[in-house]
Design an enzyme around this catalytic site. Structure first.
Site, PDB file in Angstrom:
ATOM      1  N   ARG A  51       0.833  -1.200   0.000  1.00 46.30           N
ATOM      2  CA  ARG A  51       0.000   0.000   0.000  1.00 46.30           C
ATOM      3  C   ARG A  51       0.869   1.252   0.000  1.00 46.30           C
ATOM      4  NH1 ARG A  51       2.729   1.914   3.145  1.00 46.30           N
ATOM      5  NH2 ARG A  51       2.839   1.644   5.406  1.00 46.30           N
ATOM      6  N   GLY A 163      11.043  -3.573   3.097  1.00 43.35           N
ATOM      7  CA  GLY A 163      11.604  -2.516   3.939  1.00 43.35           C
ATOM      8  C   GLY A 163      11.601  -1.153   3.264  1.00 43.35           C
ATOM      9  N   GLY A 165       8.880   0.894   2.842  1.00 39.11           N
ATOM     10  CA  GLY A 165       7.800   1.794   3.233  1.00 39.11           C
ATOM     11  C   GLY A 165       6.483   1.537   2.512  1.00 39.11           C
ATOM     12  N   SER A 167       4.912  -1.415   2.762  1.00 33.63           N
ATOM     13  CA  SER A 167       4.279  -2.478   3.527  1.00 33.63           C
ATOM     14  C   SER A 167       4.294  -3.846   2.863  1.00 33.63           C
ATOM     15  CB  SER A 167       2.849  -2.088   3.893  1.00 33.63           C
ATOM     16  OG  SER A 167       2.583  -2.673   5.132  1.00 33.63           O
ATOM     17  N   SER A 168       5.484  -4.273   2.498  1.00 34.32           N
ATOM     18  CA  SER A 168       5.634  -5.657   2.032  1.00 34.32           C
ATOM     19  C   SER A 168       5.215  -6.601   3.154  1.00 34.32           C
ATOM     20  CB  SER A 168       7.081  -5.934   1.632  1.00 34.32           C
ATOM     21  OG  SER A 168       7.945  -5.842   2.742  1.00 34.32           O
ATOM     22  N   ASP A 213      -2.084  -0.831   7.300  1.00 35.10           N
ATOM     23  CA  ASP A 213      -1.475  -1.557   6.186  1.00 35.10           C
ATOM     24  C   ASP A 213      -2.282  -2.794   5.801  1.00 35.10           C
ATOM     25  OD1 ASP A 213       0.394   0.308   6.791  1.00 35.10           O
ATOM     26  OD2 ASP A 213       1.868  -1.084   7.602  1.00 35.10           O
ATOM     27  N   LYS A 261      12.586  -1.171  10.861  1.00 37.22           N
ATOM     28  CA  LYS A 261      11.798  -0.898  12.070  1.00 37.22           C
ATOM     29  C   LYS A 261      12.106  -1.859  13.215  1.00 37.22           C
ATOM     30  CE  LYS A 261       7.574  -0.619  10.280  1.00 37.22           C
ATOM     31  NZ  LYS A 261       7.914  -0.870   8.866  1.00 37.22           N
ATOM     32  N   TYR A 269       9.667   3.562  15.947  1.00 35.05           N
ATOM     33  CA  TYR A 269       8.241   3.228  15.847  1.00 35.05           C
ATOM     34  C   TYR A 269       7.611   2.854  17.205  1.00 35.05           C
ATOM     35  CZ  TYR A 269       3.864   1.836  13.786  1.00 35.05           C
ATOM     36  OH  TYR A 269       2.539   1.775  13.461  1.00 35.05           O
TER      37      TYR A 269
HETATM   38  P1  ATP Z   1       6.928  -0.530   5.884  1.00 34.59           P
HETATM   39  O1  ATP Z   1       6.495  -1.384   7.029  1.00 34.59           O
HETATM   40  O2  ATP Z   1       7.817   0.591   6.300  1.00 34.59           O
HETATM   41  O3  ATP Z   1       5.797  -0.091   5.029  1.00 34.59           O
HETATM   42  P2  ATP Z   1       7.918  -3.011   4.798  1.00 34.59           P
HETATM   43  O4  ATP Z   1       6.647  -3.630   5.286  1.00 34.59           O
HETATM   44  O5  ATP Z   1       8.333  -3.368   3.422  1.00 34.59           O
HETATM   45  O6  ATP Z   1       7.848  -1.429   4.893  1.00 34.59           O
HETATM   46  P3  ATP Z   1       9.048  -4.334   7.069  1.00 34.59           P
HETATM   47  O7  ATP Z   1       7.801  -4.144   7.850  1.00 34.59           O
HETATM   48  O8  ATP Z   1      10.349  -4.158   7.760  1.00 34.59           O
HETATM   49  O9  ATP Z   1       9.078  -3.379   5.796  1.00 34.59           O
HETATM   50  O10 ATP Z   1       9.008  -5.794   6.418  1.00 34.59           O
HETATM   51  C1  ATP Z   1      10.029  -6.236   5.549  1.00 34.59           C
HETATM   52  C2  ATP Z   1      10.328  -7.706   5.816  1.00 34.59           C
HETATM   53  O11 ATP Z   1       9.278  -8.534   5.264  1.00 34.59           O
HETATM   54  C3  ATP Z   1      11.585  -8.193   5.118  1.00 34.59           C
HETATM   55  O12 ATP Z   1      12.727  -7.937   5.900  1.00 34.59           O
HETATM   56  C4  ATP Z   1      11.323  -9.683   4.981  1.00 34.59           C
HETATM   57  O13 ATP Z   1      11.600 -10.369   6.182  1.00 34.59           O
HETATM   58  C5  ATP Z   1       9.824  -9.727   4.746  1.00 34.59           C
HETATM   59  N1  ATP Z   1       9.553  -9.747   3.285  1.00 34.59           N
HETATM   60  C6  ATP Z   1       9.024  -8.763   2.545  1.00 34.59           C
HETATM   61  N2  ATP Z   1       8.919  -9.119   1.233  1.00 34.59           N
HETATM   62  C7  ATP Z   1       9.408 -10.370   1.154  1.00 34.59           C
HETATM   63  C8  ATP Z   1       9.584 -11.303   0.079  1.00 34.59           C
HETATM   64  N3  ATP Z   1       9.247 -11.006  -1.163  1.00 34.59           N
HETATM   65  N4  ATP Z   1      10.100 -12.500   0.370  1.00 34.59           N
HETATM   66  C9  ATP Z   1      10.450 -12.802   1.626  1.00 34.59           C
HETATM   67  N5  ATP Z   1      10.313 -11.983   2.681  1.00 34.59           N
HETATM   68  C10 ATP Z   1       9.812 -10.786   2.461  1.00 34.59           C
HETATM   69  C1  GLA Z   2       3.652   1.536   9.494  1.00 33.04           C
HETATM   70  C2  GLA Z   2       2.627   0.787  10.336  1.00 33.04           C
HETATM   71  C3  GLA Z   2       1.226   1.371  10.163  1.00 33.04           C
HETATM   72  C4  GLA Z   2       1.217   2.888  10.360  1.00 33.04           C
HETATM   73  C5  GLA Z   2       2.333   3.544   9.560  1.00 33.04           C
HETATM   74  C6  GLA Z   2       2.456   5.012   9.862  1.00 33.04           C
HETATM   75  O1  GLA Z   2       3.411   1.325   8.155  1.00 33.04           O
HETATM   76  O2  GLA Z   2       2.626  -0.583  10.003  1.00 33.04           O
HETATM   77  O3  GLA Z   2       0.327   0.737  11.030  1.00 33.04           O
HETATM   78  O4  GLA Z   2       1.312   3.209  11.721  1.00 33.04           O
HETATM   79  O5  GLA Z   2       3.600   2.926   9.792  1.00 33.04           O
HETATM   80  O6  GLA Z   2       1.309   5.708   9.481  1.00 33.04           O
HETATM   81 MG    MG Z   3       5.914  -3.294   7.304  1.00 31.50          MG
END
Ligand code: ATP
Ligand code: GLA
Ligand code: MG
Length: 519
Positions: A51, A163, A165, A167-168, A213, A261, A269
């Site tokens: 997202r 990682g 931002g 929300s993988s 997310d 995070k 966070y």
């Molecule tokens: P944010 O939360 O800031 O929006 P994000 O969700 O991408 O960004 P994290 O919450 O830190 O970042 O999650 C990333 C973690 O999710 C990675 O370190 C990994 O462990 C897991 N991950 C994400 N995508 C994959 C993938 N394609 N295959 C395996 N693991 C994954």
């Molecule tokens: C991350 C969290 C969400 C939200 C945002 C900031 O993505 O997973 O729940 O708090 O940060 O808005």
């Molecule tokens: Mg995340």
């Protein structure tokens, strides 16, 4: 809205038209990888997207509404349930592999029916699958406490940059939970149930996140942003952007500053969640002059700034949301006067507890490191940001006549953009969740014609989002290249993914594969 997770019979139902040429080979690669890894065809694919948040940053865990949208990039899980299941053992087996097998090594788990261990101290990709699994099993056991999950084989392909931002992690956890539900015979998965279990389950990896997310990932509808509210219960409605002239585009630009995070949780966070919860408790004690604690709610630590808001206005809560939020801003300014922040002892005294009790109540699940808590700044951000969301959604759903009827909505576009710019200033100055690189991306974009530019998601790195007139998209991209990306040492892959024009995509989907395991 809500209902059940939709079933697609072909991928054209899932993605926007322009995405098909890249998604088709990707799906084909996933199912063929599944076949070669497990020597049998996959039976279905569960899919959940990443997202981008348009407005409403760091207020979901204070239980105020937010406005994200799903993106095309997603997590896919090809799944098969082996026909031979060992029903005599105390464990079930999960084999999980990844299309990016070098980065994310395949694993096999024998999981006791009695419970799943997730070690949040170890940052391991399969933890996210276990989160989804744990949440799904809790749901499956709601009406049947003795339910025994099946063994399953899984191959994952995630296209949301990890990682970054976008929300993988929520795409991963929501998609994994959906995969487990379907593997266990639930074809009609309630979107609301799936969202709720994914929200709580993701906290198991050690980040005390809100619910934005997972809501965006599961509940989004193609071509619409999603207005998500958390009280009185989780609800969401799709929101269309009005037709404007010039036309509006959303650009997402990576800062390439890694925001981990898990590592920074205690000072970033998770600390913000503690600060907001302490601000709520403090304001309740001082302003609502209450000797009893704030009533429990769905805030990650059991209370929220919205809870204080509700306690303050009682029956009147929400009657004129904007006026109430303005009053709360003034209350914070008058009550939380210490710019330098509050020590544990100062907060504990107001809450009528000892420092040890305060630590146990607010810091034991997710430890944080801080000498002082900046209650004033954090509460000011939350109430002003909630006010901006309310103005933004008002502009979208009820555009003032004068803005739109001239055939030129420049003024309207600017009003939306100004709110996003104000969010960025608040994230930078009051919430301290930006970083110099994100600030820079925003400055460059505004100078090149963006109406509104800000960080998106948790911040401290990761991505930024920009509201740009269609005819300025190329100018903004060129300005970033010249003044930002060309000064970095990026791989060709990073460069090509640095900026995307994002269309609002659909939420979770399920696609049953043919006998041959093909989409
Ligand atoms: P944010 O939360 O800031 O929006 P994000 O969700 O991408 O960004 P994290 O919450 O830190 O970042 O999650 C990333 C973690 O999710 C990675 O370190 C990994 O462990 C897991 N991950 C994400 N995508 C994959 C993938 N394609 N295959 C395996 N693991 C994954
Ligand atoms: C991350 C969290 C969400 C939200 C945002 C900031 O993505 O997973 O729940 O708090 O940060 O808005
Ligand atoms: Mg995340």
């Amino acid at each position: 809205m809500a209902g059940i997770v939709p079933h697609a019979s072909k991928i054209e139902e899932i993605y926007t038209h322009d995405a098909i040429p890249t998604q088709s080979p990707r799906w084909a690669n996933l199912v063929s990888k599944f076949q070669s890894t497990y020597n049998m065809p996959a039976q279905f694919v569960a899919r959940s997207p990443g997202r981008v948040n348009i407005i409403g940053e760091h207020i979901d865990y204070s239980l105020y509404p937010v406005l994200p949208m799903a993106i095309t990039s997603d997590a896919l899980f090809a799944v098969s349930v082996p026909s031979e299941q060992n029903t005599t053992s105390d464990t079930f087996k999960v084999r999980i592999s990844n299309v990016q097998s070098e980065r994310f090594t395949a694993k096999e788990f024998d999981i006791p029916y009695s419970g799943i261990e997730i070690d949040s101290k170890v940052h391991e990709w399969t933890n996210y699958f276990k989160c989804g699994l744990k949440g799904a099993i809790q749901l499956l056991r709601r009406g049947n406490p003795d339910f025994r999950p099946v063994s399953m084989d899984v191959c994952m392909d995630g296209s949301v940059p990890a990682g970054g931002g976008l929300s993988s992690s929520a795409a991963f956890v929501s998609g994994a939970a959906l995969a487990v539900m379907v593997a266990n015979g639930v074809e009609k998965v309630s979107k609301m149930d799936l969202t709720e279990i994914a929200i709580v389950a993701e906290r198991e990896v050690g980040v005390n996140s809100g619910g934005m997310d997972q809501s965006a990932s599961v509940l989004s509808v193609k071509d619409n942003a999603l207005y998500v509210s958390f009280v009185p219960e989780l609800s969401a409605r799709p929101v269309k952007f009005p037709k404007t002239k010039p036309e509006l585009k959303f650009l997402i630009a990576q800062s390439f500053v890694a925001a981990d995070k898990h590592v920074t949780g205690p000072v970033c966070y998770n600390l913000r969640v503690v600060e907001c919860s302490l601000a709520a408790a403090y304001l309740h004690a001082v302003v609502n002059k209450s000797s009893s604690p704030l009533p429990e709610d769905k805030g990650p630590l059991g209370i929220s700034l919205y809870g204080f808001h509700k306690g303050h206005f009682g029956q009147e809560t929400g009657r004129d949301m904007a006026a109430q939020l303005k009053q709360l801003v003034q209350i914070v300014k008058d009550t939380l006067t210490k710019e330098e922040g509050y020590t544990r002892a100062e907060v504990a005294e107001k809450l009528g507890m000892t420092v040890e009790q305060l630590e146990k109540r607010f810091e034991s699940t997710f430890p944080v490191r801080a000498e002082r808590f900046k209650l004033r700044q954090r509460a000011l951000h939350v109430f002003t940001e909630a006010l901006r969301v309310s103005k933004f959604i008002g502009l979208l759903e009820d555009p003032p006549a004068g803005y739109m009827d001239t055939g030129n909505s420049e003024e309207y576009n600017r009003a939306l953009g100004d709110l996003m710019n104000a969010t960025q200033a608040s994230c930078r100055d009051l919430y301290e969740c930006s970083c110099p690189e994100l600030d820079r991306l925003c400055q460059i974009a505004r100078k090149a014609g963006s109406y509104g530019s800000r960080l998106t998601g948790a911040g401290w790195g990761g991505c930024s989002v920009h509201l740009v007139p269609g005819d300025k998209v190329e100018d903004v991209k060129a300005a970033w290249e010249k003044d930002y990306y060309s000064k970095m040492d990026l791989t060709a892959e990073q460069k090509s993914g640095a900026v995307v024009v994002s269309k609002p995509g659909s939420g979770s989907y399920l696609l049953t594969l043919g006998e041959d395991g093909k989409p």
